[in-house]
Enzyme design. Sequence first.
Site, mmCIF file in Angstrom:
data_model
loop_
_atom_site.group_PDB
_atom_site.id
_atom_site.type_symbol
_atom_site.label_atom_id
_atom_site.label_comp_id
_atom_site.label_asym_id
_atom_site.label_seq_id
_atom_site.Cartn_x
_atom_site.Cartn_y
_atom_site.Cartn_z
ATOM 1 N N MET A 163 15.061 63.608 -12.230
ATOM 2 C CA MET A 163 14.848 64.431 -13.384
ATOM 3 C C MET A 163 13.564 64.999 -13.067
ATOM 4 O O MET A 163 12.692 65.334 -13.873
ATOM 5 C CB MET A 163 15.106 64.146 -14.567
ATOM 6 C CG MET A 163 15.463 64.827 -15.631
ATOM 7 S SD MET A 163 16.624 65.960 -15.289
ATOM 8 C CE MET A 163 17.134 66.605 -16.844
ATOM 9 N N GLY A 164 13.179 65.427 -11.579
ATOM 10 C CA GLY A 164 12.160 66.190 -11.168
ATOM 11 C C GLY A 164 12.354 67.514 -11.535
ATOM 12 O O GLY A 164 13.245 67.929 -12.251
ATOM 13 N N ILE A 186 13.654 70.073 -9.768
ATOM 14 C CA ILE A 186 15.098 70.563 -9.381
ATOM 15 C C ILE A 186 16.111 70.095 -10.698
ATOM 16 O O ILE A 186 16.938 70.497 -11.080
ATOM 17 C CB ILE A 186 15.537 70.186 -7.774
ATOM 18 C CG1 ILE A 186 14.542 70.739 -6.940
ATOM 19 C CG2 ILE A 186 17.034 70.412 -7.947
ATOM 20 C CD1 ILE A 186 14.749 70.383 -5.280
ATOM 21 N N THR A 222 22.891 67.578 -3.600
ATOM 22 C CA THR A 222 22.052 68.660 -2.752
ATOM 23 C C THR A 222 20.820 68.236 -2.550
ATOM 24 O O THR A 222 19.872 68.752 -2.146
ATOM 25 C CB THR A 222 21.980 69.856 -3.767
ATOM 26 O OG1 THR A 222 21.336 69.581 -4.965
ATOM 27 C CG2 THR A 222 23.067 70.693 -3.994
ATOM 28 N N ARG A 262 20.013 64.152 -0.757
ATOM 29 C CA ARG A 262 20.061 63.903 0.665
ATOM 30 C C ARG A 262 21.521 62.863 1.024
ATOM 31 O O ARG A 262 21.652 62.244 -0.059
ATOM 32 C CB ARG A 262 18.655 62.799 0.952
ATOM 33 C CG ARG A 262 17.472 63.374 1.269
ATOM 34 C CD ARG A 262 17.519 64.272 2.550
ATOM 35 N NE ARG A 262 16.293 64.816 2.830
ATOM 36 C CZ ARG A 262 16.032 66.132 2.234
ATOM 37 N NH1 ARG A 262 16.683 67.029 1.795
ATOM 38 N NH2 ARG A 262 14.692 66.564 2.692
ATOM 39 N N GLU A 285 24.203 63.877 9.328
ATOM 40 C CA GLU A 285 23.836 65.289 9.342
ATOM 41 C C GLU A 285 23.641 65.889 10.622
ATOM 42 O O GLU A 285 22.446 65.568 11.214
ATOM 43 C CB GLU A 285 23.012 65.397 8.276
ATOM 44 C CG GLU A 285 22.934 66.941 7.728
ATOM 45 C CD GLU A 285 21.873 67.109 6.647
ATOM 46 O OE1 GLU A 285 21.222 67.819 6.785
ATOM 47 O OE2 GLU A 285 22.390 66.542 5.392
ATOM 48 N N HIS A 307 23.612 72.127 4.564
ATOM 49 C CA HIS A 307 22.261 71.915 3.985
ATOM 50 C C HIS A 307 21.518 73.323 3.855
ATOM 51 O O HIS A 307 20.192 73.502 4.282
ATOM 52 C CB HIS A 307 21.419 71.071 5.024
ATOM 53 C CG HIS A 307 20.081 70.318 4.557
ATOM 54 N ND1 HIS A 307 19.802 69.044 5.022
ATOM 55 C CD2 HIS A 307 19.332 70.503 3.508
ATOM 56 C CE1 HIS A 307 18.874 68.527 4.311
ATOM 57 N NE2 HIS A 307 18.471 69.575 3.429
HETATM 58 C C1 DGY Z 1 13.920 70.024 1.690
HETATM 59 O O1 DGY Z 1 12.887 70.696 1.456
HETATM 60 O O2 DGY Z 1 13.593 68.738 1.687
HETATM 61 C C2 DGY Z 1 15.169 70.435 1.665
HETATM 62 O O3 DGY Z 1 16.189 69.556 2.126
HETATM 63 C C3 DGY Z 1 15.437 71.462 2.871
HETATM 64 O O4 DGY Z 1 14.597 72.731 2.441
#
Ligand code: DGY
Length: 338
Positions: free
Chosen positions: A179-180, A182, A255, A257, A285, A304
């Site tokens: 919960m940072g 993003i 979204t 890792r 990946e 990605h």
């Molecule tokens: C990050 O910044 O870590 C993303 O995975 C790529 O922008």
Amino acid sequence: MRPTGAPPWRWPSSPSPGRNPTPVKRGMKVFVTRTLPGKALDRLRERGLEVEVHRGLFLPKAELLKRVEGAVGLIPTVEDRIDAEVMDRAKGLKVIACYSVGVDHVDLEAARERGIRVTHTPGVLTEATADLTLALLLAVARRVVEGAAYARDGLWRAWHPELLLGLDLQGLTLGLVGMGRIGQAVAKRALAFGMRVVYHARTPKPLPYPFLSLEELLKEADVVSLHTPLTPETHRLLNRERLFAMKRGAILINTARGALVDTEALVEALRGHLFGAGLDVTDPEPLPQDHPLYRLPNAVITPHIGSAGRTTRERMAEVAVENLLAVLEGREPPNPVV
Ligand code: DGY
């Protein structure tokens, strides 16, 4: 391709003392491992630095090792594994200014031991990544990719009340893991879609959403979305047991890792237990073209591109350049990791 298995890096135990700052001198080399959008690199050239940019799509390790020689600064992308071998090849390296917020591709402990500063680009990619999270969620829940293929492939012959039924987001519970910045930006968007938000993080935060243990969250959430960094502690956080502890018919969005999730177990879970998954990151990946995930209609996979808004990517370059210059000029960089 990034190998699967245990992560190569170690987490730093204490802040780096930093190699002695050297005043920026004409001709000092900075190696940038890919072309970057925008004009940020011009700032380095204006300071008299020699900026060498790798122009290919891939940068094999052998070439990275050669080209990093003589560099005082390095701007790598998430696909470049910056380990002790790379650092030792670049004898005078002072700063690794990551073109990313994630730093799991850098051996942070090795950097600390060598007095090399490591920086990253937090903040500027928050909204773009949250947007893509919602894009994947909508794509999976409302079967957008399947529907588009259905129409394009000539199968659309009539409207039918039961054609391509998906999940209504309104009223579903979104469980955010991490919960940072993003995670919080995703929560705001989810509220606009009428979702209920719960979250799990290392510690509760003063936020208007219920904090749950990971186990409780997996049991309660209709959608689980991952927003936690990859560290030794979070590697395969969603292992087989936890994937199958998710609600039957739930959706997984990643979204963050790929290695947060056990890929093989996810394939199994998508064959009946889960409604679907939206993955902007995978492990390995990129995924090999014959990977079973690509054959599952309920998996939507993007390459990605979470931060791939033009403005966002230009700002990431500006932030990386500012961090790099700060270290070379002996200032504290705005976004230090080590
Ligand atoms: C990050 O910044 O870590 C993303 O995975 C790529 O922008």
